[in-house]
Design an enzyme around this catalytic site. Structure first.
Site, mmCIF file in Angstrom:
data_model
loop_
_atom_site.group_PDB
_atom_site.id
_atom_site.type_symbol
_atom_site.label_atom_id
_atom_site.label_comp_id
_atom_site.label_asym_id
_atom_site.label_seq_id
_atom_site.Cartn_x
_atom_site.Cartn_y
_atom_site.Cartn_z
ATOM 1 C CB SER A 278 -0.852 -0.022 1.274
ATOM 2 O OG SER A 278 -1.472 1.215 1.492
ATOM 3 C CE1 TYR B 218 -4.124 -2.882 5.669
ATOM 4 C CE2 TYR B 218 -3.653 -0.575 5.186
ATOM 5 C CZ TYR B 218 -3.909 -1.867 4.754
ATOM 6 O OH TYR B 218 -3.920 -2.139 3.402
ATOM 7 C CE LYS C 173 -1.630 -4.474 3.549
ATOM 8 N NZ LYS C 173 -1.897 -5.757 2.893
ATOM 9 C CG LEU D 241 -14.083 10.377 -0.741
ATOM 10 C CD1 LEU D 241 -15.015 11.188 0.153
ATOM 11 C CD2 LEU D 241 -13.010 11.292 -1.338
HETATM 12 P P1 NAD Z 1 -11.029 -7.115 1.311
HETATM 13 O O1 NAD Z 1 -11.238 -7.124 2.773
HETATM 14 O O2 NAD Z 1 -12.198 -6.868 0.441
HETATM 15 O O3 NAD Z 1 -10.335 -8.484 0.834
HETATM 16 C C1 NAD Z 1 -9.457 -9.216 1.660
HETATM 17 C C2 NAD Z 1 -9.942 -10.651 1.660
HETATM 18 O O4 NAD Z 1 -9.058 -11.424 2.474
HETATM 19 C C3 NAD Z 1 -11.348 -10.812 2.235
HETATM 20 O O5 NAD Z 1 -12.137 -11.570 1.332
HETATM 21 C C4 NAD Z 1 -11.140 -11.552 3.545
HETATM 22 O O6 NAD Z 1 -12.217 -12.423 3.846
HETATM 23 C C5 NAD Z 1 -9.842 -12.297 3.265
HETATM 24 N N1 NAD Z 1 -9.043 -12.614 4.448
HETATM 25 C C6 NAD Z 1 -8.682 -11.788 5.458
HETATM 26 N N2 NAD Z 1 -7.923 -12.440 6.347
HETATM 27 C C7 NAD Z 1 -7.800 -13.708 5.897
HETATM 28 C C8 NAD Z 1 -7.141 -14.866 6.375
HETATM 29 N N3 NAD Z 1 -6.462 -14.852 7.529
HETATM 30 N N4 NAD Z 1 -7.214 -15.997 5.648
HETATM 31 C C9 NAD Z 1 -7.906 -16.047 4.490
HETATM 32 N N5 NAD Z 1 -8.561 -14.984 3.991
HETATM 33 C C10 NAD Z 1 -8.505 -13.826 4.688
HETATM 34 O O7 NAD Z 1 -9.866 -6.050 1.001
HETATM 35 P P2 NAD Z 1 -9.347 -5.489 -0.385
HETATM 36 O O8 NAD Z 1 -9.685 -4.054 -0.445
HETATM 37 O O9 NAD Z 1 -9.731 -6.364 -1.484
HETATM 38 O O10 NAD Z 1 -7.792 -5.578 -0.129
HETATM 39 C C11 NAD Z 1 -7.030 -6.680 -0.572
HETATM 40 C C12 NAD Z 1 -5.602 -6.485 -0.118
HETATM 41 O O11 NAD Z 1 -5.101 -5.261 -0.650
HETATM 42 C C13 NAD Z 1 -5.435 -6.388 1.399
HETATM 43 O O12 NAD Z 1 -4.247 -7.035 1.768
HETATM 44 C C14 NAD Z 1 -5.333 -4.896 1.635
HETATM 45 O O13 NAD Z 1 -4.610 -4.595 2.798
HETATM 46 C C15 NAD Z 1 -4.583 -4.455 0.399
HETATM 47 N N6 NAD Z 1 -4.786 -3.044 0.061
HETATM 48 C C16 NAD Z 1 -6.062 -2.566 -0.054
HETATM 49 C C17 NAD Z 1 -6.264 -1.227 -0.361
HETATM 50 C C18 NAD Z 1 -7.659 -0.668 -0.444
HETATM 51 O O14 NAD Z 1 -7.811 0.555 -0.362
HETATM 52 N N7 NAD Z 1 -8.696 -1.469 -0.635
HETATM 53 C C19 NAD Z 1 -5.168 -0.377 -0.569
HETATM 54 C C20 NAD Z 1 -3.877 -0.906 -0.452
HETATM 55 C C21 NAD Z 1 -3.701 -2.252 -0.136
HETATM 56 C C1 WQD Z 2 -9.459 9.675 0.967
HETATM 57 C C2 WQD Z 2 -9.634 11.167 1.223
HETATM 58 C C3 WQD Z 2 -9.924 11.721 3.537
HETATM 59 C C4 WQD Z 2 -13.784 9.758 4.065
HETATM 60 C C5 WQD Z 2 -7.003 4.560 3.008
HETATM 61 C C6 WQD Z 2 -5.963 3.887 3.859
HETATM 62 C C7 WQD Z 2 -4.812 3.432 3.009
HETATM 63 C C8 WQD Z 2 -5.296 2.587 1.825
HETATM 64 C C9 WQD Z 2 -6.417 3.238 1.089
HETATM 65 C C10 WQD Z 2 -5.163 0.283 2.325
HETATM 66 C C11 WQD Z 2 -8.868 11.683 2.438
HETATM 67 C C12 WQD Z 2 -11.163 12.061 2.746
HETATM 68 C C13 WQD Z 2 -12.614 10.238 3.520
HETATM 69 C C14 WQD Z 2 -14.801 10.677 4.458
HETATM 70 C C15 WQD Z 2 -13.395 12.481 3.706
HETATM 71 N N1 WQD Z 2 -5.833 1.344 2.254
HETATM 72 N N2 WQD Z 2 -12.428 11.578 3.335
HETATM 73 N N3 WQD Z 2 -14.564 12.010 4.239
HETATM 74 O O1 WQD Z 2 -7.145 7.564 3.833
HETATM 75 O O2 WQD Z 2 -6.253 7.957 1.494
HETATM 76 O O3 WQD Z 2 -6.391 5.680 2.374
HETATM 77 O O4 WQD Z 2 -7.443 3.645 1.995
HETATM 78 O O5 WQD Z 2 -3.996 0.128 2.241
HETATM 79 O O6 WQD Z 2 -3.946 2.727 3.829
HETATM 80 O O7 WQD Z 2 -5.503 4.800 4.832
HETATM 81 O O8 WQD Z 2 -8.472 6.831 1.780
HETATM 82 O O9 WQD Z 2 -10.826 6.951 1.072
HETATM 83 O O10 WQD Z 2 -10.295 6.967 3.539
HETATM 84 O O11 WQD Z 2 -9.742 8.966 2.160
HETATM 85 O O12 WQD Z 2 -13.224 13.686 3.539
HETATM 86 O O13 WQD Z 2 -15.853 10.300 4.966
HETATM 87 O O14 WQD Z 2 -11.026 11.406 1.512
HETATM 88 O O15 WQD Z 2 -9.684 12.663 4.532
HETATM 89 O O16 WQD Z 2 -8.430 12.981 2.154
HETATM 90 P P1 WQD Z 2 -7.020 7.120 2.449
HETATM 91 P P2 WQD Z 2 -9.903 7.357 2.167
#
Ligand code: NAD
Ligand code: WQD
Length: 338
Positions: free
Chosen positions: A124, A149, A153, A200
């Site tokens: 991330s 969190y 990572k 968001l």
């Molecule tokens: P998500 O929660 O929708 O998907 C994660 C999946 O992993 C879920 O289906 C959950 O049931 C499964 N899971 C969790 N723990 C588990 C375990 N111990 N064993 C087996 N399955 C398990 O999340 P997502 O948004 O699809 O994110 C996927 C990956 O990408 C995550 O590692 C997350 O940290 C990373 N990531 C997400 C974002 C984001 O904004 N969505 C940004 C950066 C990184």
């Molecule tokens: C985006 C912008 C908020 C909600 C998060 C995790 C990051 C990654 C992605 C996994 C910011 C603003 C938000 C609201 C708002 N996840 N906002 N009102 O914080 O950039 O990233 O998700 O790895 O680790 O921190 O994403 O969508 O929460 O926020 O004004 O109700 O929207 O302040 O500027 P963020 P976000």
């Protein structure tokens, strides 16, 4: 290629499985359904017309995982499984470290035993912490993530890099996602947050559909053009395609490979609200609140390394992201349980 996908019924995993199957790869999903629905399996089949294996297993279940990995000659693993709520991780750090870090260690032990040495890890932009300068490149040193969190990572990136140093045969691919949003254009798979969304885009969509009253903008006094936070939003289908590109280029190529996956440009909260209003054809009520603790002012990447080395670029616009999110939200107002 035969690919094992952990967390494959989740938001990003499900979209990536669709892209893998469409590209002709064979897929096995392992997911404990902690944050996803089994309905996703049928939805992926409906989109692709392809079948695949699904196992409801926790990646910390070493024996169960070993049974799955032993049954086929996997070329690679895409490791999405993990917990991802920033707020929850502050309240339950042990759960986050156990699930994300122990889960990855257990997975790697099984892979090493079974001779699978290509892993793509869902990292991330959060590993950069507060950006020292923009855009963020892969050469920008990881900073100090502002929450547990984010620290999971960074720790996992370090573990996988050390694993590759210890056994040079590994191909470790660290993909640093910026802000994934949107949904598949079919409206059949998308993000289904439990409870009130923290992020968001899903929050905006729930205000637009009438489930929530108004969006609180977390601060409008940042040093950005309109004072609201700026992020590099990337369409989840572009992100999914980035995984296929990385796999096709780097399976079996030894090394620790790091890529930013974003569009390379930033969008403010107010700009995203306006784009969503256009997509939904309705006004979204907003109110300005205080800054959210731990937020950075602005964050976007330099996406040129992935373009040059993987031949991948994000092609979908902010309007596409909002249009597809809105379709998903209106077709599934209560997510997969609709
Ligand atoms: P998500 O929660 O929708 O998907 C994660 C999946 O992993 C879920 O289906 C959950 O049931 C499964 N899971 C969790 N723990 C588990 C375990 N111990 N064993 C087996 N399955 C398990 O999340 P997502 O948004 O699809 O994110 C996927 C990956 O990408 C995550 O590692 C997350 O940290 C990373 N990531 C997400 C974002 C984001 O904004 N969505 C940004 C950066 C990184
Ligand atoms: C985006 C912008 C908020 C909600 C998060 C995790 C990051 C990654 C992605 C996994 C910011 C603003 C938000 C609201 C708002 N996840 N906002 N009102 O914080 O950039 O990233 O998700 O790895 O680790 O921190 O994403 O969508 O929460 O926020 O004004 O109700 O929207 O302040 O500027 P963020 P976000």
């Amino acid at each position: 290629m035969r690919v094992l996908v952990t967390g494959g019924t989740g938001y990003i995993g499900s979209h990536t499985v669709v892209e893998l199957l469409t590209a002709g790869h064979e897929v096995t999903i392992v997911d404990n359904l902690a944050n996803s629905s089994p309905i996703v399996v049928d939805r992926i089949s409906a989109i692709t017309g392809s079948s695949f294996d699904f196992h409801s297993i926790d990646v910390r279940d070493e024996a169960g995982l070993d049974d799955v990995v032993a049954t086929a000659a996997y070329d690679a693993v895409l490791h999405f499984a993990g917990l991802k709520s920033v707020a929850e991780s502050v309240e339950r750090p042990l759960e986050y470290f156990d699930n994300n870090v122990t889960g990855t260690i257990t997975l790697c032990r099984v892979l090493a035993r079974r001779g699978v040495r290509t892993i793509v890890f869902s990292s991330s932009a959060t590993v950069y912490g507060d950006p020292p300068s923009l855009p963020l490149t892969e050469a920008t040193p990881p900073g100090a993530p502002t929450n547990p969190y984010g620290r999971t990572k960074l720790v996992i990136e370090d573990i996988l890099t050390d694993l590759q140093r210890a056994d040079r045969r590994w191909s470790v691919i660290l993909l640093r996602y910026f802000n994934p949003v949107g949904a598949h254009e079919s409206g059949l798979v998308g993000e289904d947050p439990k409870g009130t969304p923290n992020n968001l885009m899903p929050y905006l969509a729930q205000v637009a559909v009438g489930k929530l009253d108004r969006l609180t903008i977390h601060g409008d006094d940042y040093a950005t053009p309109d004072g609201t936070g700026v992020r590099d939003y990337i369409h989840v289908v572009d992100l999914a395609a980035g995984h296929v590109a990385a796999l096709e280029k780097l399976v079996g190529v030894p090394g620790a490979h790091v890529y930013n996956l974003g569009t390379g440009s930033g969008t403010s909260v107010r700009e995203l609200v306006a784009a969503f209003e256009t997509a939904a054809g309705r006004t979204i009520p907003t109110v300005v609140g205080p800054r959210r603790p731990g937020d950075v002012a602005a964050n976007w990447c330099d996406a040129s390394k992935a373009a040059a080395e993987l031949g991948w670029v994000a092609t979908r616009t902010t309007a596409d992201m909002c249009r597809d999110m809105w379709r998903w939200q209106t077709q599934n107002p209560d997510g997969y349980e609709t």
